[in-house]
Design an enzyme around this catalytic site. Sequence first.
Site, PDB file in Angstrom:
ATOM      1  CG  HIS A   1      22.825  -6.320 -40.185  1.00  0.00           C
ATOM      2  ND1 HIS A   1      21.754  -6.968 -40.765  1.00  0.00           N
ATOM      3  CD2 HIS A   1      22.292  -5.387 -39.359  1.00  0.00           C
ATOM      4  CE1 HIS A   1      20.627  -6.432 -40.312  1.00  0.00           C
ATOM      5  NE2 HIS A   1      20.926  -5.476 -39.453  1.00  0.00           N
TER       6      HIS A   1
ATOM      7  CG  ASP B   1      26.104  -4.043 -45.079  1.00  0.00           C
ATOM      8  OD1 ASP B   1      25.628  -2.902 -45.229  1.00  0.00           O
ATOM      9  OD2 ASP B   1      25.661  -4.860 -44.245  1.00  0.00           O
TER      10      ASP B   1
ATOM     11  CD  GLN C   1      24.484   1.462 -39.446  1.00  0.00           C
ATOM     12  OE1 GLN C   1      24.477   2.670 -39.226  1.00  0.00           O
ATOM     13  NE2 GLN C   1      23.434   0.695 -39.170  1.00  0.00           N
TER      14      GLN C   1
ATOM     15  CE  LYS D   1      20.302   0.405 -41.778  1.00  0.00           C
ATOM     16  NZ  LYS D   1      19.683   0.160 -40.481  1.00  0.00           N
TER      17      LYS D   1
ATOM     18  CB  CYS E   1      20.536  -7.776 -37.138  1.00  0.00           C
ATOM     19  SG  CYS E   1      18.785  -7.435 -37.073  1.00  0.00           S
TER      20      CYS E   1
HETATM   21  C1  LIG Z   1      25.444  -2.970 -41.351  1.00  0.00           C
HETATM   22  C2  LIG Z   1      24.016  -3.223 -41.766  1.00  0.00           C
HETATM   23  N1  LIG Z   1      23.765  -4.015 -42.808  1.00  0.00           N
HETATM   24  C3  LIG Z   1      22.521  -4.255 -43.232  1.00  0.00           C
HETATM   25  C4  LIG Z   1      21.433  -3.713 -42.585  1.00  0.00           C
HETATM   26  C5  LIG Z   1      20.063  -4.019 -43.095  1.00  0.00           C
HETATM   27  O1  LIG Z   1      19.452  -2.869 -43.614  1.00  0.00           O
HETATM   28  P1  LIG Z   1      17.936  -2.903 -44.082  1.00  0.00           P
HETATM   29  O2  LIG Z   1      17.149  -3.467 -42.940  1.00  0.00           O
HETATM   30  O3  LIG Z   1      17.613  -1.478 -44.368  1.00  0.00           O
HETATM   31  O4  LIG Z   1      17.865  -3.770 -45.293  1.00  0.00           O
HETATM   32  C6  LIG Z   1      21.635  -2.910 -41.476  1.00  0.00           C
HETATM   33  C7  LIG Z   1      20.493  -2.358 -40.736  1.00  0.00           C
HETATM   34  O5  LIG Z   1      20.565  -2.059 -39.562  1.00  0.00           O
HETATM   35  C8  LIG Z   1      22.957  -2.643 -41.069  1.00  0.00           C
HETATM   36  O6  LIG Z   1      23.214  -1.864 -39.994  1.00  0.00           O
END
Ligand SMILES: Cc1ncc(COP(=O)(O)O)c(C=O)c1O
Length: 427
Positions: A144, A221, A224, A247, A385
């Site tokens: 992401h 990360d 998800q 999430k 993203c």
């Molecule tokens: C795999 C992953 N990493 C990071 C993020 C970023 O999360 P946040 O916008 O809550 O900081 C997301 C959000 O969709 C994500 O799916």
Amino acid sequence: MRIHWRVVGGIADYGVHKAVSSQVDWRVIREDFPILRQQVRGHDLIYFDSAASSQKPGPVIDALRNFYERDNANVHRGLHALSGRATEAYERARQRVADYIGAASPDEVIFTRGTTESINLVAQSWGGRFLREGDVILLTVMEHHSNLVPWQLLAERKGARLRFLPVLDDGTLDVDQLSNLLTPEVKLFAFTHISNSLGTINPVADLCAKARALGAVTLVDAAQSAGHMPVDLQKLGCDFLAFSGHKMCAPTGIGVLYGRAELLDSMPPWHGGGEMIVSVTLEKSTFKKPPHRFEGGTPNIAGAVGLAAAIDYIEGIGRLSIFEHDRQLAHYAADRLTELPRTRVFGPKGERGALVGFVMDAAHPHDLTTFADQYGLAMRGGHHCNQPLMRRFGVSGTTRASFYFYNTMEEIDQMMEILQRAVRFFS
Ligand SMILES: Cc1ncc(COP(=O)(O)O)c(C=O)c1O
């Protein structure tokens, strides 16, 4: 908190989660989500956008209301009853998170705004102090932007280099390439647990073990995965772990960075301000120990309380049960999508997270997603993203249906009817 279901305890083995999942009354659980009881454009809402943000159950909404009605005050600085209660609730939430992820101590849990802020904290504080010119940061092509852009900024500032583990056609990481890419110059290996576009579940423990053998620091990360499956630091073996409350049934604006104690102790502050100092003169300051060193300013106290309530709620169901339930939905959706003409379904055929991305020749993902919205079906269309990953697969974007434990197989059948209608409309 209301608990209407029974979950078998002591399940140590993923092999038995089917039995666990079948003991949960998912329809009753769905009733805990008031937002799902509505019509959108004259149709029952089908919410298939939980990978972007999940809905919130009654007990989490109640926890927020109770906090604001009874305990709200600023934390740590106050000598009055309400401040004491707010501080206790905030620090109790930290302990709750530590237990949830298997951290050795609550001091290893830093509250942030979310995954993005957690990763930026590591890039600026750890990266700012320890990364040197010529060092390598290893990432993957499926990251992401939150786990890509902070490292690009850091690499530019420090003269470091970025390397990328490729993604295979089936949506899994090309782990055979690790022997070429994971070399002694790699100081950090940062990668996602579950891909937000492909649903791929990465072999975190193996990847961390390989990196550790070479002395590289690891960041996972878990945006998800944290609300969808067991995430146990003792099994994963990573140095940093980042995730977002919103999430996983908690409010927006609260998230977590876990960091191994020795690493956090060695890292400088990144935001200066109140709450994070021991003493301040006009010229100079000294700083608290972690985690408070990294939490300058008034934190999101209610958010932390909401996150603890969300964790209670999720653990009341059981993460193995949730994982199995979501997995069944994702597999069913991925199978049924192949019934559509000229439709490409992305991601691995085997184990996958709670989402499926697809592209129909007949319609651009934005048009398809807008069409679905006319029938009360909320999906997401675009690059999610994940622009480099989209480029890797030769598309500008996909339509993504993402699920959580409040979704049903019947909703997937309804999605298919809407998509069949879209095929006729766009052809
Ligand atoms: C795999 C992953 N990493 C990071 C993020 C970023 O999360 P946040 O916008 O809550 O900081 C997301 C959000 O969709 C994500 O799916």
